[in-house]
Scaffold this motif. Structure first.
Motif, PDB file in Angstrom:
ATOM      1  N   ARG A 298       3.757  -3.177   1.028  1.00 25.11           N
ATOM      2  CA  ARG A 298       4.005  -2.729   2.399  1.00 25.11           C
ATOM      3  C   ARG A 298       4.277  -3.896   3.329  1.00 25.11           C
ATOM      4  O   ARG A 298       3.878  -5.035   3.055  1.00 25.11           O
ATOM      5  CB  ARG A 298       2.825  -1.907   2.919  1.00 25.11           C
ATOM      6  N   ALA A 299       4.984  -3.604   4.433  1.00 22.08           N
ATOM      7  CA  ALA A 299       5.295  -4.612   5.438  1.00 22.08           C
ATOM      8  C   ALA A 299       5.351  -3.947   6.807  1.00 22.08           C
ATOM      9  O   ALA A 299       5.984  -2.896   6.968  1.00 22.08           O
ATOM     10  CB  ALA A 299       6.636  -5.290   5.134  1.00 22.08           C
ATOM     11  N   ASN A 300       4.688  -4.554   7.773  1.00 25.42           N
ATOM     12  CA  ASN A 300       4.701  -4.072   9.147  1.00 25.42           C
ATOM     13  C   ASN A 300       5.626  -4.970   9.941  1.00 25.42           C
ATOM     14  O   ASN A 300       5.276  -6.105  10.270  1.00 25.42           O
ATOM     15  CB  ASN A 300       3.288  -4.086   9.731  1.00 25.42           C
ATOM     16  N   GLN A 301       6.826  -4.506  10.239  1.00 28.96           N
ATOM     17  CA  GLN A 301       7.820  -5.292  10.945  1.00 28.96           C
ATOM     18  C   GLN A 301       7.888  -4.870  12.408  1.00 28.96           C
ATOM     19  O   GLN A 301       7.208  -3.926  12.822  1.00 28.96           O
ATOM     20  CB  GLN A 301       9.182  -5.153  10.268  1.00 28.96           C
ATOM     21  N   VAL A 308       7.033   0.295  -0.454  1.00 32.31           N
ATOM     22  CA  VAL A 308       7.828   0.491  -1.670  1.00 32.31           C
ATOM     23  C   VAL A 308       6.882   0.691  -2.836  1.00 32.31           C
ATOM     24  O   VAL A 308       5.878  -0.025  -2.966  1.00 32.31           O
ATOM     25  CB  VAL A 308       8.744  -0.727  -1.946  1.00 32.31           C
ATOM     26  N   ASP A 309       7.195   1.659  -3.714  1.00 34.04           N
ATOM     27  CA  ASP A 309       6.323   1.910  -4.850  1.00 34.04           C
ATOM     28  C   ASP A 309       6.411   0.758  -5.850  1.00 34.04           C
ATOM     29  O   ASP A 309       7.372  -0.015  -5.841  1.00 34.04           O
ATOM     30  CB  ASP A 309       6.673   3.248  -5.512  1.00 34.04           C
ATOM     31  N   PRO A 310       5.396   0.574  -6.711  1.00 34.61           N
ATOM     32  CA  PRO A 310       5.351  -0.588  -7.600  1.00 34.61           C
ATOM     33  C   PRO A 310       6.564  -0.737  -8.503  1.00 34.61           C
ATOM     34  O   PRO A 310       6.910  -1.855  -8.901  1.00 34.61           O
ATOM     35  CB  PRO A 310       4.079  -0.357  -8.420  1.00 34.61           C
ATOM     36  N   ASN A 311       7.219   0.358  -8.835  1.00 33.08           N
ATOM     37  CA  ASN A 311       8.380   0.304  -9.724  1.00 33.08           C
ATOM     38  C   ASN A 311       9.700   0.127  -8.985  1.00 33.08           C
ATOM     39  O   ASN A 311      10.755   0.024  -9.610  1.00 33.08           O
ATOM     40  CB  ASN A 311       8.447   1.578 -10.577  1.00 33.08           C
ATOM     41  N   GLY A 312       9.652   0.106  -7.664  1.00 30.83           N
ATOM     42  CA  GLY A 312      10.864  -0.074  -6.877  1.00 30.83           C
ATOM     43  C   GLY A 312      11.802   1.111  -6.922  1.00 30.83           C
ATOM     44  O   GLY A 312      12.990   0.979  -6.615  1.00 30.83           O
ATOM     45  N   ARG A 313      11.282   2.285  -7.243  1.00 34.63           N
ATOM     46  CA  ARG A 313      12.140   3.483  -7.356  1.00 34.63           C
ATOM     47  C   ARG A 313      12.001   4.410  -6.165  1.00 34.63           C
ATOM     48  O   ARG A 313      12.666   5.440  -6.090  1.00 34.63           O
ATOM     49  CB  ARG A 313      11.808   4.232  -8.650  1.00 34.63           C
ATOM     50  N   ALA A 314      11.131   4.064  -5.241  1.00 36.33           N
ATOM     51  CA  ALA A 314      10.944   4.904  -4.055  1.00 36.33           C
ATOM     52  C   ALA A 314      10.540   4.044  -2.875  1.00 36.33           C
ATOM     53  O   ALA A 314       9.926   2.979  -3.033  1.00 36.33           O
ATOM     54  CB  ALA A 314       9.882   5.971  -4.315  1.00 36.33           C
ATOM     55  N   GLN A 315      10.894   4.502  -1.668  1.00 35.13           N
ATOM     56  CA  GLN A 315      10.582   3.755  -0.455  1.00 35.13           C
ATOM     57  C   GLN A 315      10.269   4.709   0.679  1.00 35.13           C
ATOM     58  O   GLN A 315      10.872   5.776   0.808  1.00 35.13           O
ATOM     59  CB  GLN A 315      11.759   2.862  -0.068  1.00 35.13           C
ATOM     60  N   PHE A 316       9.305   4.295   1.507  1.00 29.99           N
ATOM     61  CA  PHE A 316       8.959   5.043   2.717  1.00 29.99           C
ATOM     62  C   PHE A 316       9.185   4.132   3.911  1.00 29.99           C
ATOM     63  O   PHE A 316       8.909   2.934   3.852  1.00 29.99           O
ATOM     64  CB  PHE A 316       7.500   5.497   2.680  1.00 29.99           C
ATOM     65  N   GLU A 317       9.670   4.722   5.009  1.00 29.55           N
ATOM     66  CA  GLU A 317       9.916   3.941   6.218  1.00 29.55           C
ATOM     67  C   GLU A 317       9.551   4.764   7.443  1.00 29.55           C
ATOM     68  O   GLU A 317       9.944   5.921   7.572  1.00 29.55           O
ATOM     69  CB  GLU A 317      11.386   3.528   6.279  1.00 29.55           C
ATOM     70  N   LEU A 318       8.785   4.139   8.335  1.00 25.70           N
ATOM     71  CA  LEU A 318       8.444   4.757   9.617  1.00 25.70           C
ATOM     72  C   LEU A 318       9.137   4.004  10.730  1.00 25.70           C
ATOM     73  O   LEU A 318       9.001   2.799  10.853  1.00 25.70           O
ATOM     74  CB  LEU A 318       6.930   4.728   9.845  1.00 25.70           C
ATOM     75  N   THR A 319       9.907   4.727  11.542  1.00 24.36           N
ATOM     76  CA  THR A 319      10.549   4.144  12.712  1.00 24.36           C
ATOM     77  C   THR A 319      10.403   5.109  13.881  1.00 24.36           C
ATOM     78  O   THR A 319      10.041   6.276  13.691  1.00 24.36           O
ATOM     79  CB  THR A 319      12.050   3.869  12.478  1.00 24.36           C
TER      80      THR A 319
END
Length: 475
Positions: A298-301, A308-319
């Motif tokens: 996770r990253a708070n920008q 991002v899930d550990p396998n890099g196959r899914a991502q979540f984004e809050l804006t």
């Protein structure tokens, strides 16, 4: 057998330029105008992803020092800009064209204007010696057929412009070689000396940051050291350079002036911008929270939270959306070109009015499909976009994880206790003291080790009466 394409000698000759620092001719496919364009792209990227620290007086103070050094360098006509990033990470970096970035995280560990000048001078050196531009030119040389094609094909300039856009977004991934780092250290020494600073203090930054990295228990050093290798060797080298200075009588440290400017600066992570507490994200200002599955990166920008899930196959984004309502935001999103909307309709998320859009879109590779759901939630007069995407075929468990993140979005509890903001407190003790005593007096705002490090002291060291020192307080 592969057939190699040879680049015409005339083209290589035309692509040579004189290095402003060394005066030698070197390979260069990037003009000064293009350097500036790349720097502006990285400026926009840094503003969006990290954000700038909102202290105009401190920012101007740093810029004044940097501009004085840059305007006396080999490239004074560049549109030099100096920016203070609102980032607790210890780092500083330069973009082509004269754009210099320094974090408040590294400022906390500095103790004089001379130390600051050394870091700024080093980054200025990367620009004046065209280190990024040279690396990118070498990369272009080995892109098969690129140079030849750019000459004989129509619209070459447009093609190069497209490549420059990609380069600008990837500049932070570049790492300089030892020769570049050594040259920038030497230039930083020269620029600092020309500006009237005591260059003996340049080594202090390297030594302090090395100690911080070693004491953190983390194998990864501070960001500045991970991209700038061998801090111990560099400290020794800068001290050897300092020994060659004939007189220090008219050189300044600027210690007290520098510390006065740091008084009140936010120290370490600023919880007001949101923070992770275990697998939960909390935002004290927006009064919202959500949960992430264990193990997700996770990253708070500055403008978004990404996981991002550990396998890099899914991502979540809050804006945060600019739309007036969840319905309006969903309608705009659903109208995006190339988006295949599967369903769209009203819903609620933990009692908050929302609108969800399920969609499918072709991936970067034509054989790949991306599936996702965008849920727009209304909370305290604002609309938030919760976007979950995954590679088609990632599995039901991945889809369930994304849905669980969205469904965990909710208002923080009325009795939620948030982390308190910590800030630097510059004091002048009336009697001798120690980092341990200052930590005890801080009311839990800082440990003795933290206070020792930010003052470049060993734990247990004695701080004499009347000498300014940094401690930490709660805001």
């Amino acid at each position: 057998m592969r057939r190699f394409r040879l680049v015409p000698l005339a083209l290589l000759t035309a692509a040579c330029a004189v290095n402003p620092v060394t005066g030698k001719r070197e390979l260069s496919f990037i003009s000064e105008t293009q350097e500036i364009q790349m720097g502006q792209q990285l400026l926009a990227q840094s503003r969006q992803q990290t954000g700038f620290y909102q202290d105009l007086q401190l920012t101007n103070y740093i810029a004044d020092i940097g501009l004085r050094m840059a305007e006396a360098s080999e490239r004074p006509s560049l549109p030099w800009e100096f920016h203070l990033l609102d980032d607790p990470v210890v780092n500083a970096y330069a973009a082509p064209g004269g754009f210099i970035f320094i974090t408040r995280g590294i400022l906390a560990y500095m103790n004089s204007e001379a130390e600051l000048a050394g870091v700024l001078g080093h980054e200025i050196g990367h620009v004046t010696a065209r280190h990024s531009a040279n690396q990118l030119s070498k990369q272009q040389l080995f892109q098969t057929g690129f140079l030849l094609g750019s000459v004989v094909a129509p619209g070459a300039a447009q093609g190069i412009g497209g490549q420059l856009a990609q380069m600008g977004s990837g500049l932070l991934l570049l790492k300089y070689g030892r020769d570049d780092e050594s040259q920038s250290d030497a230039l930083g020494h020269r620029y600092s000396l020309q500006a009237g600073y005591d260059v003996r203090e340049m080594s202090n930054t390297f030594l302090t940051l090395q100690r911080v990295g070693q004491a953190s228990g983390n194998s990864a050093p501070p960001a500045l050291l991970s991209s700038h290798p061998d801090p111990g060797d560099r400290a020794v080298k800068t001290m050897l350079w300092a020994d060659t200075v004939s007189s220090y009588a008219n050189l300044t440290s600027g210690r007290d002036r520098f510390l006065d400017h740091l008084d009140g600066m936010v120290y370490a992570e600023d919880p007001r911008s949101g923070y992770f507490e275990g697998d939960r994200f909390l935002h004290p200002t927006l009064l919202l929270q959500f949960d992430l599955p264990a193990g997700w990166q996770r990253a708070n920008q500055a403008t978004r939270v990404v996981a991002v899930d550990p396998n890099g196959r899914a991502q979540f984004e809050l804006t945060q959306s600019q739309a007036a309502s969840a319905q309006a935001a969903a309608d705009t999103f659903a109208g995006t070109q190339q988006l295949q909307v599967r369903s769209s309709g009203r819903t609620t998320v933990n009692g908050l009015p929302a609108h969800a859009v399920s969609f499918r879109v072709a991936g970067a590779q034509q054989t790949q499909t991306i599936e996702g759901q965008a849920v727009f939630v209304e909370h305290r007069g604002a609309v938030y976009q919760l976007l979950g995407i995954m590679v088609s075929g990632a599995g039901q468990q991945t889809a369930s994880s994304l849905d669980a993140i969205v469904r965990s979005f909710r208002a923080t509890a009325s009795n939620q206790i948030f982390r308190r903001v910590r800030e630097l407190d510059v004091i002048t003790p009336s009697r001798a003291t120690t980092p341990e005593a200052l930590a005890a007096a801080s009311g839990g705002a800082a440990t003795a080790q933290e206070i020792a490090f930010i003052n470049s002291l060993e734990p247990g060291a004695t701080i004499p009466a009347g000498r300014k020192v940094k401690t930490v307080r709660f805001r």
